[in-house]
Design an enzyme around this catalytic site. Sequence first.
Site, mmCIF file in Angstrom:
data_model
loop_
_atom_site.group_PDB
_atom_site.id
_atom_site.type_symbol
_atom_site.label_atom_id
_atom_site.label_comp_id
_atom_site.label_asym_id
_atom_site.label_seq_id
_atom_site.Cartn_x
_atom_site.Cartn_y
_atom_site.Cartn_z
ATOM 1 N N ASP A 53 28.913 45.288 34.340
ATOM 2 C CA ASP A 53 29.546 44.774 35.557
ATOM 3 C C ASP A 53 31.069 44.843 35.463
ATOM 4 O O ASP A 53 31.612 44.750 34.364
ATOM 5 C CB ASP A 53 29.075 43.342 35.840
ATOM 6 N N HIS A 57 33.185 40.160 37.618
ATOM 7 C CA HIS A 57 31.772 40.274 37.262
ATOM 8 C C HIS A 57 30.928 40.426 38.530
ATOM 9 O O HIS A 57 31.370 40.080 39.624
ATOM 10 C CB HIS A 57 31.265 39.001 36.572
ATOM 11 N N TYR A 58 29.690 40.884 38.373
ATOM 12 C CA TYR A 58 28.671 40.646 39.394
ATOM 13 C C TYR A 58 27.591 39.764 38.782
ATOM 14 O O TYR A 58 27.430 39.701 37.557
ATOM 15 C CB TYR A 58 28.084 41.927 39.980
ATOM 16 N N THR A 59 26.835 39.079 39.631
ATOM 17 C CA THR A 59 25.923 38.046 39.134
ATOM 18 C C THR A 59 24.534 38.549 38.773
ATOM 19 O O THR A 59 23.813 37.886 38.033
ATOM 20 C CB THR A 59 25.754 36.928 40.183
ATOM 21 N N HIS A 63 34.153 43.075 33.299
ATOM 22 C CA HIS A 63 33.403 42.631 32.124
ATOM 23 C C HIS A 63 33.068 43.811 31.223
ATOM 24 O O HIS A 63 33.073 43.706 29.996
ATOM 25 C CB HIS A 63 32.116 41.921 32.580
ATOM 26 N N GLU A 87 33.039 35.787 39.664
ATOM 27 C CA GLU A 87 31.713 36.368 39.847
ATOM 28 C C GLU A 87 31.514 36.720 41.323
ATOM 29 O O GLU A 87 31.930 35.969 42.205
ATOM 30 C CB GLU A 87 30.628 35.378 39.420
#
Length: 260
Positions: free
Chosen positions: A163, A43-45, A153, A106
Amino acid sequence: MKLLRYFAAPLLILLAACSSEPKIDKSFPSANHDSRIQFVVMHYTSASLPRSLALLTHGEVSAHYLIGDNPPTLYQLVDENQRAWHAGESEWAGRTWLNSSSLGIEIVSPGYTDGPNGRVWYPYTEGQINSLIYLLKDIRSRYKIDPRSYVGHSDIAPLRKLDPGPLFPWKRLAQEGFGIWPDANEVARYKARFDVNLPSATWFQQQLAQLGYAVPQTGEFDVTTVHVIAAFQMHYRPERFDGRADAQSAAILQALNNMK
């Protein structure tokens, strides 16, 4: 003395009952089991490091690991034996609600911004990718995870998520054994065939499902199928992920599904 005998009898019965409690015999361990952890989801946040830490430790979501930006510090937020809340409604390779069977990682990144000239995606730093590869190698040393089970994700929730985005280095990770990547010569060979005869919607849906995506088998390029194609393209052809079924996308799908 009568009073002592009155209390002693029930006490003896209680002690006898305690001494007869069953014991657990652990001398026959079964070989028929595997790890809870079957997938790793990236994921990225969409937030700064302080905001990411706040959301992932005291918000409604969580992840097992967080990789900072500057410096790319590795944080463990949830024990691997516990279920983190990172995947939500999701599906991959027939498994649903992947929180129960995955590790979530993440990476601190704004993701993208929309401006007057279109959408701008933010790249990951070299330090972040090095930290990620280090972490994935550590995870691999403890769990037998199929290379196809390192996903984003957007792969497991293509209708909801983007993401880790088109700038995520899937090819580089696949070269390290975390994911798969098609052979360029195979893709070119299949593309020549599909340029002449583009497969049907049914073919695309079947091939996407074989790869692992949750896609309806309607025989039509419906809205959901277009989203799934776009997620697939973002992963394997990030230079163009418009959701249109074309010869190159078909060739990549065929090459991937022919890999052993």
